[in-house]
Design a protein around this motif. Structure first.
Motif, PDB file in Angstrom:
ATOM      1  N   GLY A 153      -5.440   4.028 -31.144  1.00  9.81           N
ATOM      2  CA  GLY A 153      -5.191   2.787 -30.377  1.00  9.81           C
ATOM      3  C   GLY A 153      -3.875   2.036 -30.924  1.00  9.81           C
ATOM      4  O   GLY A 153      -3.040   1.850 -30.218  1.00  9.81           O
ATOM      5  N   ALA A 154      -4.125   1.629 -32.085  1.00 12.74           N
ATOM      6  CA  ALA A 154      -3.030   0.639 -32.673  1.00 12.74           C
ATOM      7  C   ALA A 154      -1.961   1.284 -32.765  1.00 12.74           C
ATOM      8  O   ALA A 154      -0.758   0.752 -32.599  1.00 12.74           O
ATOM      9  CB  ALA A 154      -3.518  -0.024 -34.198  1.00 12.74           C
ATOM     10  N   ILE A 173      -9.051   0.257 -26.330  1.00  7.42           N
ATOM     11  CA  ILE A 173      -7.933  -0.623 -27.024  1.00  7.42           C
ATOM     12  C   ILE A 173      -6.736  -0.578 -26.049  1.00  7.42           C
ATOM     13  O   ILE A 173      -6.205  -1.881 -26.037  1.00  7.42           O
ATOM     14  CB  ILE A 173      -7.395   0.155 -28.379  1.00  7.42           C
ATOM     15  CG1 ILE A 173      -8.628  -0.068 -29.266  1.00  7.42           C
ATOM     16  CG2 ILE A 173      -6.281  -0.808 -28.837  1.00  7.42           C
ATOM     17  CD1 ILE A 173      -8.310   0.433 -30.576  1.00  7.42           C
ATOM     18  N   LEU A 174      -6.296   0.365 -25.629  1.00  5.03           N
ATOM     19  CA  LEU A 174      -4.970   0.686 -24.634  1.00  5.03           C
ATOM     20  C   LEU A 174      -5.099   0.214 -23.298  1.00  5.03           C
ATOM     21  O   LEU A 174      -4.333  -0.305 -22.742  1.00  5.03           O
ATOM     22  CB  LEU A 174      -4.279   1.922 -24.669  1.00  5.03           C
ATOM     23  CG  LEU A 174      -3.893   2.150 -26.197  1.00  5.03           C
ATOM     24  CD1 LEU A 174      -3.067   3.762 -25.879  1.00  5.03           C
ATOM     25  CD2 LEU A 174      -2.769   1.319 -26.770  1.00  5.03           C
ATOM     26  N   LEU A 225       0.626   4.483 -39.820  1.00  2.95           N
ATOM     27  CA  LEU A 225      -0.355   4.763 -38.866  1.00  2.95           C
ATOM     28  C   LEU A 225      -0.528   6.249 -38.218  1.00  2.95           C
ATOM     29  O   LEU A 225      -1.612   6.656 -37.856  1.00  2.95           O
ATOM     30  CB  LEU A 225      -0.464   4.016 -37.708  1.00  2.95           C
ATOM     31  CG  LEU A 225      -0.673   2.350 -38.035  1.00  2.95           C
ATOM     32  CD1 LEU A 225      -0.527   1.471 -36.955  1.00  2.95           C
ATOM     33  CD2 LEU A 225      -2.226   2.071 -38.649  1.00  2.95           C
ATOM     34  N   TRP A 226       0.634   6.832 -38.167  1.00  2.13           N
ATOM     35  CA  TRP A 226       0.761   8.331 -37.531  1.00  2.13           C
ATOM     36  C   TRP A 226       0.895   9.228 -38.888  1.00  2.13           C
ATOM     37  O   TRP A 226       0.929  10.497 -38.716  1.00  2.13           O
ATOM     38  CB  TRP A 226       1.810   8.681 -36.773  1.00  2.13           C
ATOM     39  CG  TRP A 226       1.414   7.949 -35.365  1.00  2.13           C
ATOM     40  CD1 TRP A 226       0.241   7.813 -34.778  1.00  2.13           C
ATOM     41  CD2 TRP A 226       2.343   7.814 -34.196  1.00  2.13           C
ATOM     42  NE1 TRP A 226       0.293   7.471 -33.490  1.00  2.13           N
ATOM     43  CE2 TRP A 226       1.535   7.301 -32.891  1.00  2.13           C
ATOM     44  CE3 TRP A 226       3.688   7.881 -33.930  1.00  2.13           C
ATOM     45  CZ2 TRP A 226       2.082   7.393 -31.763  1.00  2.13           C
ATOM     46  CZ3 TRP A 226       4.109   7.719 -32.721  1.00  2.13           C
ATOM     47  CH2 TRP A 226       3.548   7.216 -31.734  1.00  2.13           C
ATOM     48  N   ILE A 282     -13.533   8.225 -38.621  1.00  2.00           N
ATOM     49  CA  ILE A 282     -13.512   8.196 -37.069  1.00  2.00           C
ATOM     50  C   ILE A 282     -13.276   6.768 -36.628  1.00  2.00           C
ATOM     51  O   ILE A 282     -12.346   6.784 -35.779  1.00  2.00           O
ATOM     52  CB  ILE A 282     -14.848   8.692 -36.353  1.00  2.00           C
ATOM     53  CG1 ILE A 282     -15.380  10.149 -36.531  1.00  2.00           C
ATOM     54  CG2 ILE A 282     -15.057   8.052 -34.860  1.00  2.00           C
ATOM     55  CD1 ILE A 282     -14.476  10.931 -35.651  1.00  2.00           C
ATOM     56  N   ILE A 283     -13.509   5.704 -37.162  1.00  4.89           N
ATOM     57  CA  ILE A 283     -13.219   4.410 -36.746  1.00  4.89           C
ATOM     58  C   ILE A 283     -11.678   4.260 -36.960  1.00  4.89           C
ATOM     59  O   ILE A 283     -11.077   3.765 -36.179  1.00  4.89           O
ATOM     60  CB  ILE A 283     -14.178   3.442 -37.505  1.00  4.89           C
ATOM     61  CG1 ILE A 283     -15.749   3.346 -36.909  1.00  4.89           C
ATOM     62  CG2 ILE A 283     -13.639   2.027 -37.323  1.00  4.89           C
ATOM     63  CD1 ILE A 283     -16.697   2.704 -38.000  1.00  4.89           C
ATOM     64  N   GLY A 284     -11.257   4.735 -38.370  1.00  7.14           N
ATOM     65  CA  GLY A 284     -10.072   4.532 -38.626  1.00  7.14           C
ATOM     66  C   GLY A 284      -9.057   5.206 -37.917  1.00  7.14           C
ATOM     67  O   GLY A 284      -8.085   4.710 -36.993  1.00  7.14           O
TER      68      GLY A 284
END
Length: 291
Positions: free
Chosen positions: A225-226, A49-50, A15-16, A216-218
């Protein structure tokens, strides 16, 4: 490390590692967004999200009460670095950006020394700093001399990396008992508010590609967020120090994804510099067992 910890470690690494690819697609000058708009959108999504998670943890107001420190953290972790990286990726590859960000543990070690951490002068850590800087010099020098990358863009990512390295150290020292998720939730909200006027002023007049919208969504959902939620869950299992070693996995993902998905060149600078920066960062971030 438990199976759950290992799963989260690999997940956070992915993810990062993928945001550099998302950013590269999202800031395409011809059919994407401006770097400021990208920062606004990713932080607005990330905060959405957070913040509910922080409320559930009953930590949101603790982070709000420490707004001065959270604001400084936002400046060094998001407001400054994310606009610099987004601007730089209009001229350099996503893999190179990811590689340069891998220098964060080296800069963090230097800042720790300035704050009185004497373990920095342990031989293995000094070895790591020296090797890491040799790797950076190799990357910057080869990429610049051969014309493979824009020197100013390289400098932007390095400045962003320096900001990253000090931001976490600063906020952990100032707000040691506040949830990392809450701190980042408030920091993302601050960053989104900061960039809202620029986002409105720079909203694209050209047609935006579906790829840029998906990026952008990803970027917002997965890599902002995730990813932060997963990282702090991981940190609760194995600790922040061990969790930070995910930096090395991030870099590998960033380089590989750039080459495989975006067909970016695997340049001589990256081939020579990547192992040196990773090895240097690993040893620089290690502390003696009795420290």
């Amino acid at each position: 490390m438990s199976r759950r910890g290992l799963f989260l470690f690999i997940l956070v690494g992915f993810l990062w590692g993928i945001p550099y690819l998302f950013i590269k697609v999202a800031v395409d000058p011809e059919n994407g967004f401006s770097p400021a708009t990208v920062v606004f959108l990713r932080t607005a999504i990330g905060a959405a999200i957070l913040i509910p998670i922080a409320i559930k943890q009953r930590q949101l107001f603790a982070a709000v009460r420490g707004w001065r420190y959270v604001g400084a953290y936002a400046l060094l972790e998001m407001i400054g670095p994310w606009i610099l990286i987004g601007t730089a990726e209009q001229k350099i590859s996503s893999g190179l950006a990811g590689l340069l960000v891998a220098s964060v543990p080296i800069w963090a070690t230097i800042f720790a020394s300035m704050r009185g951490d004497k373990t920095v002068w342990q031989r293995k850590r000094l070895f790591g700093i020296v090797v890491g800087f040799i790797g950076l010099i190799a990357v910057v020098g080869i990429e610049s001399i051969t014309g493979s990358a824009d020197p100013l863009s390289i400098a932007m990512v390095l400045v962003a990396s320096i900001g990253y390295s000090y931001a976490v150290m600063m906020v952990q020292s100032a707000l040691p008992h506040v949830s990392g998720i809450a701190i980042n939730a408030v920091a993302m909200a601050m960053t989104a508010i900061f960039y809202l006027p620029w986002s409105i002023a720079q909203w694209p007049t050209h047609e935006i590609s579906q790829g840029a919208i998906r990026a952008i969504i990803g970027l917002g959902v997965l890599s902002t967020g995730a990813a932060f939620a997963a990282f702090f869950t991981l940190a609760n299992i194995i600790g922040v120090a061990r969790g930070s070693l995910v930096t090395y996995l991030n870099t590998a993902f960033a380089v590989v994804l750039g080459v495989v998905i975006l067909n970016e060149p695997l340049t001589t600078g990256i081939i020579l510099g990547l192992p040196l920066v990773l090895i240097g960062s690993y040893f620089a971030s290690r502390k003696p067992a009795d420290a």
